[in-house]
Scaffold this motif. Structure first.
Motif, PDB file in Angstrom:
ATOM      1  N   HIS A  18       1.032  -1.218  -0.021  1.00  0.00           N
ATOM      2  CA  HIS A  18       0.002  -0.080   0.038  1.00  0.00           C
ATOM      3  C   HIS A  18       0.778   1.250  -0.011  1.00  0.00           C
ATOM      4  CE1 HIS A  18      -3.500   2.403   0.785  1.00  0.00           C
ATOM      5  NE2 HIS A  18      -2.894   3.261   1.517  1.00  0.00           N
ATOM      6  N   ALA A  19       1.996   1.307   0.948  1.00  0.00           N
ATOM      7  CA  ALA A  19       2.650   2.488   0.912  1.00  0.00           C
ATOM      8  C   ALA A  19       3.547   2.676  -0.323  1.00  0.00           C
ATOM      9  CB  ALA A  19       3.667   2.414   2.067  1.00  0.00           C
ATOM     10  N   LEU A  20       3.852   1.502  -1.156  1.00  0.00           N
ATOM     11  CA  LEU A  20       4.650   1.674  -2.155  1.00  0.00           C
ATOM     12  C   LEU A  20       3.713   2.169  -3.323  1.00  0.00           C
ATOM     13  CD1 LEU A  20       6.561  -1.743  -2.346  1.00  0.00           C
ATOM     14  CD2 LEU A  20       7.397   0.716  -2.099  1.00  0.00           C
ATOM     15  N   ARG A  21       2.511   1.960  -3.609  1.00  0.00           N
ATOM     16  CA  ARG A  21       1.554   2.287  -4.449  1.00  0.00           C
ATOM     17  C   ARG A  21       1.209   3.996  -4.011  1.00  0.00           C
ATOM     18  NH1 ARG A  21       2.851  -1.818  -6.014  1.00  0.00           N
ATOM     19  NH2 ARG A  21       4.057   0.005  -6.918  1.00  0.00           N
ATOM     20  N   TRP A  51       3.119   8.706  13.750  1.00  0.00           N
ATOM     21  CA  TRP A  51       3.233   9.268  12.439  1.00  0.00           C
ATOM     22  C   TRP A  51       4.632  10.071  12.406  1.00  0.00           C
ATOM     23  CZ3 TRP A  51      -1.116   9.778  15.603  1.00  0.00           C
ATOM     24  CH2 TRP A  51      -2.282   9.347  14.971  1.00  0.00           C
ATOM     25  N   ILE A  52       5.024  10.174  11.343  1.00  0.00           N
ATOM     26  CA  ILE A  52       6.492  10.843  11.248  1.00  0.00           C
ATOM     27  C   ILE A  52       6.279  11.833   9.828  1.00  0.00           C
ATOM     28  CG2 ILE A  52       8.963  10.732  10.571  1.00  0.00           C
ATOM     29  CD1 ILE A  52       8.689   7.731  11.508  1.00  0.00           C
ATOM     30  N   VAL A  64       4.345  15.936   4.090  1.00  0.00           N
ATOM     31  CA  VAL A  64       4.462  14.617   3.911  1.00  0.00           C
ATOM     32  C   VAL A  64       4.577  13.757   5.110  1.00  0.00           C
ATOM     33  CG1 VAL A  64       5.700  12.981   2.670  1.00  0.00           C
ATOM     34  CG2 VAL A  64       5.510  15.219   1.361  1.00  0.00           C
ATOM     35  N   CYS A  65       3.798  12.827   5.187  1.00  0.00           N
ATOM     36  CA  CYS A  65       3.647  11.990   6.425  1.00  0.00           C
ATOM     37  C   CYS A  65       3.693  10.451   6.470  1.00  0.00           C
ATOM     38  CB  CYS A  65       2.144  12.541   7.131  1.00  0.00           C
ATOM     39  SG  CYS A  65       2.031  11.697   8.831  1.00  0.00           S
ATOM     40  N   ALA A  66       4.357   9.703   7.087  1.00  0.00           N
ATOM     41  CA  ALA A  66       4.295   8.448   6.939  1.00  0.00           C
ATOM     42  C   ALA A  66       3.573   7.830   8.388  1.00  0.00           C
ATOM     43  CB  ALA A  66       5.515   7.730   7.151  1.00  0.00           C
ATOM     44  N   ALA A  67       2.523   6.998   8.250  1.00  0.00           N
ATOM     45  CA  ALA A  67       1.708   6.344   9.110  1.00  0.00           C
ATOM     46  C   ALA A  67       2.692   4.884   9.472  1.00  0.00           C
ATOM     47  CB  ALA A  67       0.474   6.079   8.981  1.00  0.00           C
ATOM     48  N   VAL A  68       3.217   4.997  10.487  1.00  0.00           N
ATOM     49  CA  VAL A  68       4.164   3.708  10.978  1.00  0.00           C
ATOM     50  C   VAL A  68       3.831   2.788  12.210  1.00  0.00           C
ATOM     51  CG1 VAL A  68       6.137   4.857   9.720  1.00  0.00           C
ATOM     52  CG2 VAL A  68       5.955   4.833  12.235  1.00  0.00           C
ATOM     53  N   ILE A  69       3.832   1.652  12.070  1.00  0.00           N
ATOM     54  CA  ILE A  69       3.851   0.652  13.301  1.00  0.00           C
ATOM     55  C   ILE A  69       5.452   0.367  13.420  1.00  0.00           C
ATOM     56  CG2 ILE A  69       2.969  -1.461  14.094  1.00  0.00           C
ATOM     57  CD1 ILE A  69       1.241  -1.374  11.384  1.00  0.00           C
ATOM     58  N   ARG A  70       5.376   0.614  15.031  1.00  0.00           N
ATOM     59  CA  ARG A  70       7.003   0.205  15.625  1.00  0.00           C
ATOM     60  C   ARG A  70       6.916  -0.974  16.433  1.00  0.00           C
ATOM     61  NH1 ARG A  70       9.033   5.194  18.405  1.00  0.00           N
ATOM     62  NH2 ARG A  70      10.736   3.982  18.865  1.00  0.00           N
ATOM     63  N   GLY A  71       7.648  -2.136  16.019  1.00  0.00           N
ATOM     64  CA  GLY A  71       7.641  -3.201  16.621  1.00  0.00           C
ATOM     65  C   GLY A  71       9.121  -3.512  16.570  1.00  0.00           C
ATOM     66  N   VAL A  75       7.207  -0.538  10.394  1.00  0.00           N
ATOM     67  CA  VAL A  75       6.533  -0.796   9.128  1.00  0.00           C
ATOM     68  C   VAL A  75       5.966   0.306   8.757  1.00  0.00           C
ATOM     69  CG1 VAL A  75       4.663  -2.372   7.895  1.00  0.00           C
ATOM     70  CG2 VAL A  75       6.092  -3.133   9.815  1.00  0.00           C
ATOM     71  N   ILE A  76       6.086   0.918   7.448  1.00  0.00           N
ATOM     72  CA  ILE A  76       5.272   2.103   6.796  1.00  0.00           C
ATOM     73  C   ILE A  76       4.222   1.485   6.257  1.00  0.00           C
ATOM     74  CG2 ILE A  76       5.469   3.962   5.384  1.00  0.00           C
ATOM     75  CD1 ILE A  76       8.453   3.841   5.751  1.00  0.00           C
ATOM     76  N   LYS A  77       2.970   1.881   6.841  1.00  0.00           N
ATOM     77  CA  LYS A  77       1.636   1.488   6.316  1.00  0.00           C
ATOM     78  C   LYS A  77       1.093   2.288   4.988  1.00  0.00           C
ATOM     79  CE  LYS A  77      -1.373   1.586   9.405  1.00  0.00           C
ATOM     80  NZ  LYS A  77      -2.419   1.747  10.469  1.00  0.00           N
ATOM     81  N   THR A  78       1.487   3.554   5.000  1.00  0.00           N
ATOM     82  CA  THR A  78       1.161   4.518   4.192  1.00  0.00           C
ATOM     83  C   THR A  78       1.716   5.808   4.043  1.00  0.00           C
ATOM     84  OG1 THR A  78      -0.896   5.225   2.767  1.00  0.00           O
ATOM     85  CG2 THR A  78      -1.089   5.521   5.198  1.00  0.00           C
ATOM     86  N   LEU A  79       1.740   6.519   3.214  1.00  0.00           N
ATOM     87  CA  LEU A  79       2.376   7.874   2.791  1.00  0.00           C
ATOM     88  C   LEU A  79       1.164   8.792   2.510  1.00  0.00           C
ATOM     89  CD1 LEU A  79       5.402   6.115   1.620  1.00  0.00           C
ATOM     90  CD2 LEU A  79       5.502   8.047   3.346  1.00  0.00           C
ATOM     91  N   MET A  80       1.211   9.773   3.099  1.00  0.00           N
ATOM     92  CA  MET A  80       0.265  10.824   2.948  1.00  0.00           C
ATOM     93  C   MET A  80       0.879  12.303   2.508  1.00  0.00           C
ATOM     94  SD  MET A  80      -2.111  10.032   6.175  1.00  0.00           S
ATOM     95  CE  MET A  80      -0.529   9.495   7.323  1.00  0.00           C
ATOM     96  N   THR A  81       0.007  13.024   1.847  1.00  0.00           N
ATOM     97  CA  THR A  81       0.323  14.333   1.598  1.00  0.00           C
ATOM     98  C   THR A  81      -0.636  15.301   2.319  1.00  0.00           C
ATOM     99  OG1 THR A  81      -0.415  14.679  -0.615  1.00  0.00           O
ATOM    100  CG2 THR A  81       1.728  14.071  -0.372  1.00  0.00           C
ATOM    101  N   HIS A  82      -0.410  16.635   2.108  1.00  0.00           N
ATOM    102  CA  HIS A  82      -1.483  17.440   2.734  1.00  0.00           C
ATOM    103  C   HIS A  82      -1.784  17.338   4.146  1.00  0.00           C
ATOM    104  CE1 HIS A  82      -2.022  19.304  -1.276  1.00  0.00           C
ATOM    105  NE2 HIS A  82      -2.116  18.262  -1.703  1.00  0.00           N
TER     106      HIS A  82
END
Length: 88
Positions: A18-21, A51-52, A64-71, A75-82
């Motif tokens: 999903h993040a790659l797309r 979030w980063i 630009v923001c990355a929603a991540v899971i830390r373990g 894991v970068i779940k998705t990348l967002m703009t705005h």
């Protein structure tokens, strides 16, 4: 390359399909994602999720923001703009 080692977190970083797309759709390069992870502002939702985000002067769709899971890895779940930080 969708896996690399983060100096900041001392863990492997994984990009989901999903993040790659989203990177492709939003024209976010791998170099930008790596910079975002290493130098972006980190906000924790809880112990696991965060979030980063970071502003890039050459883009007009900041932040630009990355929603991540830390373990055991990050894991970068998705990348967002705005993206906008939400007040608590």
């Amino acid at each position: 390359m969708n896996i690399w080692e983060s100096h900041r977190f001392g863990k492997r970083i994984h990009l989901t399909y999903h993040a790659l797309r989203r990177m492709e759709e939003r024209r976010i390069s791998l170099d930008m994602v790596q910079d975002l992870i290493e130098k972006g502002t980190l906000i924790h939702k809880d112990e696991k999720y965060c979030w980063i985000f970071k502003s890039y002067s050459h883009r007009d769709d900041n932040l630009v923001c990355a929603a991540v899971i830390r373990g055991s890895a990050v894991v970068i779940k998705t990348l967002m703009t705005h993206w906008q930080e939400q007040p608590e």
